[in-house]
Design an enzyme around this catalytic site. Structure first.
Site, short mmCIF file in Angstrom:
data_model
loop_
_atom_site.label_atom_id
_atom_site.label_comp_id
_atom_site.label_asym_id
_atom_site.label_seq_id
_atom_site.Cartn_x
_atom_site.Cartn_y
_atom_site.Cartn_z
N LYS A 1 -14.52 15.52 13.74
CA LYS A 1 -15.46 15.19 14.82
C LYS A 1 -15.75 16.45 15.61
O LYS A 1 -14.93 16.91 16.40
CB LYS A 1 -14.90 14.09 15.68
N THR B 1 0.86 -1.19 0.00
CA THR B 1 0.00 0.00 0.00
C THR B 1 0.89 1.24 0.00
O THR B 1 2.03 1.18 0.49
CB THR B 1 -0.87 0.04 1.26
N GLU C 1 -5.90 -3.48 -0.99
CA GLU C 1 -6.29 -4.64 -0.18
C GLU C 1 -7.44 -5.42 -0.81
O GLU C 1 -7.80 -6.49 -0.35
CB GLU C 1 -6.73 -4.16 1.22
N TRP D 1 -20.12 13.93 13.08
CA TRP D 1 -19.10 13.85 12.04
C TRP D 1 -19.37 14.85 10.91
O TRP D 1 -20.51 14.99 10.45
CB TRP D 1 -19.05 12.45 11.42
P1 AMP Z 1 -5.09 2.50 -2.79
O1 AMP Z 1 -5.02 1.29 -1.95
O2 AMP Z 1 -3.82 3.27 -2.83
O3 AMP Z 1 -5.62 2.19 -4.13
O4 AMP Z 1 -6.11 3.49 -2.10
C1 AMP Z 1 -7.40 3.08 -1.75
C2 AMP Z 1 -8.16 4.26 -1.23
O5 AMP Z 1 -8.35 5.22 -2.28
C3 AMP Z 1 -9.56 3.94 -0.76
O6 AMP Z 1 -9.58 3.40 0.54
C4 AMP Z 1 -10.23 5.30 -0.87
O7 AMP Z 1 -9.93 6.10 0.25
C5 AMP Z 1 -9.58 5.91 -2.09
N1 AMP Z 1 -10.44 5.71 -3.27
C6 AMP Z 1 -10.35 4.77 -4.22
N2 AMP Z 1 -11.30 4.95 -5.17
C7 AMP Z 1 -12.03 6.02 -4.79
C8 AMP Z 1 -13.17 6.70 -5.33
N3 AMP Z 1 -13.76 6.35 -6.47
N4 AMP Z 1 -13.64 7.76 -4.63
C9 AMP Z 1 -13.07 8.16 -3.48
N5 AMP Z 1 -12.00 7.57 -2.93
C10 AMP Z 1 -11.48 6.51 -3.57
#
Ligand code: AMP
Length: 542
Positions: A440, A185, A331, A445
């Site tokens: 918060k 990640t 993940e 929220w």
């Molecule tokens: P990654 O593991 O680097 O791909 O990041 C995943 C995170 O990206 C998710 O937990 C979200 O917070 C954000 N994310 C992915 N797709 C979207 C989307 N369409 N809209 C908003 N946030 C997103």
């Protein structure tokens, strides 16, 4: 009573063999550092995957051992996807945009044996990665004419290395639960964590991705993955495309270049392209400036961060391209939800239709979702209540690689995504925040993302971020951080007034801070942690 059906193992090898038998002549087109337009076919690519597997075995790589890549989207990287994983080794794709220290950390943590590296990243290898203790050597993804000079030992040229090898490889029987790939990640806090995909999770994810209400992939498609192969396996497209026999078009190092993307789309007949919002913003800007078109493009898949409605509207109204908003995570292989409208949405007003399209979409079959409050109580799917999103499913990680300290999984096997969202009665999920970023205020929220989206609509705002800062009475209150558009000089009050009527009064930010730049992570997300540190001592006005 047991069913009487064959227990064929779901492995990536079966995808390769299916494509070899059914789609051998389908093309793979790539831009690379050494060739502006390279053409090959699935047959040739899988033959070369066999040559690579033979070469890696000769170099001493054993089953289960990790082979890393630092590479762009192109045919050589595609060959490594199959040559490494189908021979029972584990492909560790590394994001070159991570800090060099993070790259060294994950190579050591994964105990990578060999690194397949694009010549463009070679200076990094010489300066920093050669010291990684488990690395036995490097394979530079190019031909002899383009090899960089080096004083390091154990450096091979990819083309020379595989040239003398047989295409036939005795692909081993692999159990579907065996690991095939590893991806870390991007991590806004602490060290990156490894997600170890299995053959089974990867095959199931690819099949689900092909479904009509997911990406709806077919042999009639030509797919341009602008999402990198070093970040969650380019959303699984290198597995799904050979499954259905779709043509693949790889942009190589030109991922952010609107001119190259438009040219690839038009000249290669691309029907579907996938990428993050900033990529599409770049392409739209290029199209508007150049007056060029993308007439063969039918749909774009947009995810990674929230896709502004303005991008979807521009694609649809100006270029007749449908946008599919998607949400996922490293993940989750990564696909969790896809936004495809339902038949009942056909008669909605324009505004109501776009309000649905702005959502991140409905769970793809296989993914279970629930939202919970601070005490882990489940919240209703009414489109209003927002809580922490938890997921389960066959392509969601069950734990992180060698990280017993991680706390994201609960006793019932749910994974905490770290996202905060609503889910409506039809199952459409809408992200309102990251758990760590939600503000918060007095026990309630406030969604920082919603405030940012509104601020971004102001004509004088180039970029906006909202964070919670300490408040003596309410615990936290929102602070709006703004990068002004060049040549504009909005005053604070005008920006705050802009929220009137758009959110409840108590959601309105308490103050505005102007900055030159907002920090971003390696994958382009706003670094809220850095902003919170920067504004830790910020005094809100009375
Ligand atoms: P990654 O593991 O680097 O791909 O990041 C995943 C995170 O990206 C998710 O937990 C979200 O917070 C954000 N994310 C992915 N797709 C979207 C989307 N369409 N809209 C908003 N946030 C997103």
């Amino acid at each position: 009573m047991q069913g009487l059906m064959m227990n064929t193992q779901l492995t990536i090898t079966t995808i390769m063999q299916h494509a070899q038998s059914n789609n051998p002549g389908v093309e793979i087109v790539s831009v690379t550092g050494d060739n502006p337009r390279h053409r090959t076919t699935y047959r040739q690519a899988f033959d070369r995957a066999g040559q690579l597997a033979n070469a890696l075995v000769k170099l001493g790589v054993g089953r289960g051992e990790r082979v890393a890549t630092l590479a762009w989207n192109d045919y050589r990287h595609f060959e490594a996807y199959y040559g490494v994983s189908c021979s029972g080794m584990v492909l560790h794709t590394i994001n070159p945009r991570l800090f060099p220290e993070q790259i060294s950390y994950i190579i050591n943590h994964a105990e990578d044996q060999w690194l397949l590296i694009d010549p463009m990243f070679w200076p990094l290898a010489e300066q920093q990665l050669a010291q990684c203790k488990t690395l036995k050597g490097f394979i530079i993804l190019t031909d002899s004419a383009h090899m960089p000079e080096t004083t390091l030992d154990n450096v091979h040229c990819y083309e020379d290395l595989i040239a003398g090898e047989e295409a036939d490889f005795d692909w081993p029987d692999i159990e579907e639960g065996d690991a095939c790939a590893l991806c870390y990640t991007s991590g806004t806090t602490g060290n990156p964590k490894g997600v170890l995909y299995s053959h089974r999770s990867t095959v199931l994810h690819a099949m689900a991705e092909c479904l009509p209400d997911a990406m709806g992939l077919s042999g009639a498609d030509a797919i341009l993955p602008v999402v990198p192969m070093f970040h969650v396996n380019a959303w699984g497209i290198p597995y799904a495309a050979p499954m259905v026999g779709a043509k693949l078009v790889f942009p190589g190092p030109k991922m952010g270049d609107g001119e190259t993307l438009q040219d690839l789309i038009e000249s290669e007949g691309v029907t579907l392209a996938a990428g993050v919002p900033t990529v599409w913003l770049g392409l739209l800007n290029y199209l508007r400036e150049s007056g060029k078109r993308v007439d063969c493009l039918e749909r774009t898949v947009v995810g990674g961060s929230a896709c502004p409605v303005a991008i979807m509207q521009a694609f649809k109204n100006e270029y007749q391209v449908e946008t599919l908003h998607a949400w996922g995570m490293t993940e989750m292989s990564p696909i969790g939800t896809m936004n495809v409208p339902m038949p009942k949405h056909a008669d909605l007003s324009e505004a109501a239709y776009w309000a649905i399209k702005a959502k991140q979409g409905r769970a793809v079959y296989g993914v279970e979702m629930k939202i919970v409050d601070d005490d882990n109580n489940e919240l209703p799917h009414d489109g209003k209540a927002f809580g922490a999103l938890k997921v389960r499913g066959p392509w969601v990680c069950s734990s992180y690689y060698e990280r017993p300290d991680a706390t994201e999984h609960d006793a019932e096997g749910w994974f905490s995504t770290g996202d905060v969202c609503t889910i409506d009665p039809d199952g459409y999920m809408q992200i309102t925040d990251r758990t760590k970023d939600v503000i918060k205020s007095g026990g309630e929220w406030i969604s920082s993302i919603e405030l940012e989206n509104i601020a971004m609509g102001h004509p004088d705002v180039a970029e906006a971020a909202v964070i919670g800062v300490a408040h003596p009475k309410w615990d936290e209150r929102p602070l709006l951080i703004v990068v002004r558009k060049e040549g504009s000089d909005p005053d604070k009050q005008a920006l705050l007034d802009y929220f009137d009527g758009k959110v409840a009064d108590w959601w309105k930010p308490n103050d505005v801070a102007f900055v030159e730049e907002i920090p971003h992570t390696a994958t382009g997300k706003i670094q809220k942690l850095a902003l919170r540190k920067q504004f830790m001592a910020y005094q809100l006005p009375e």
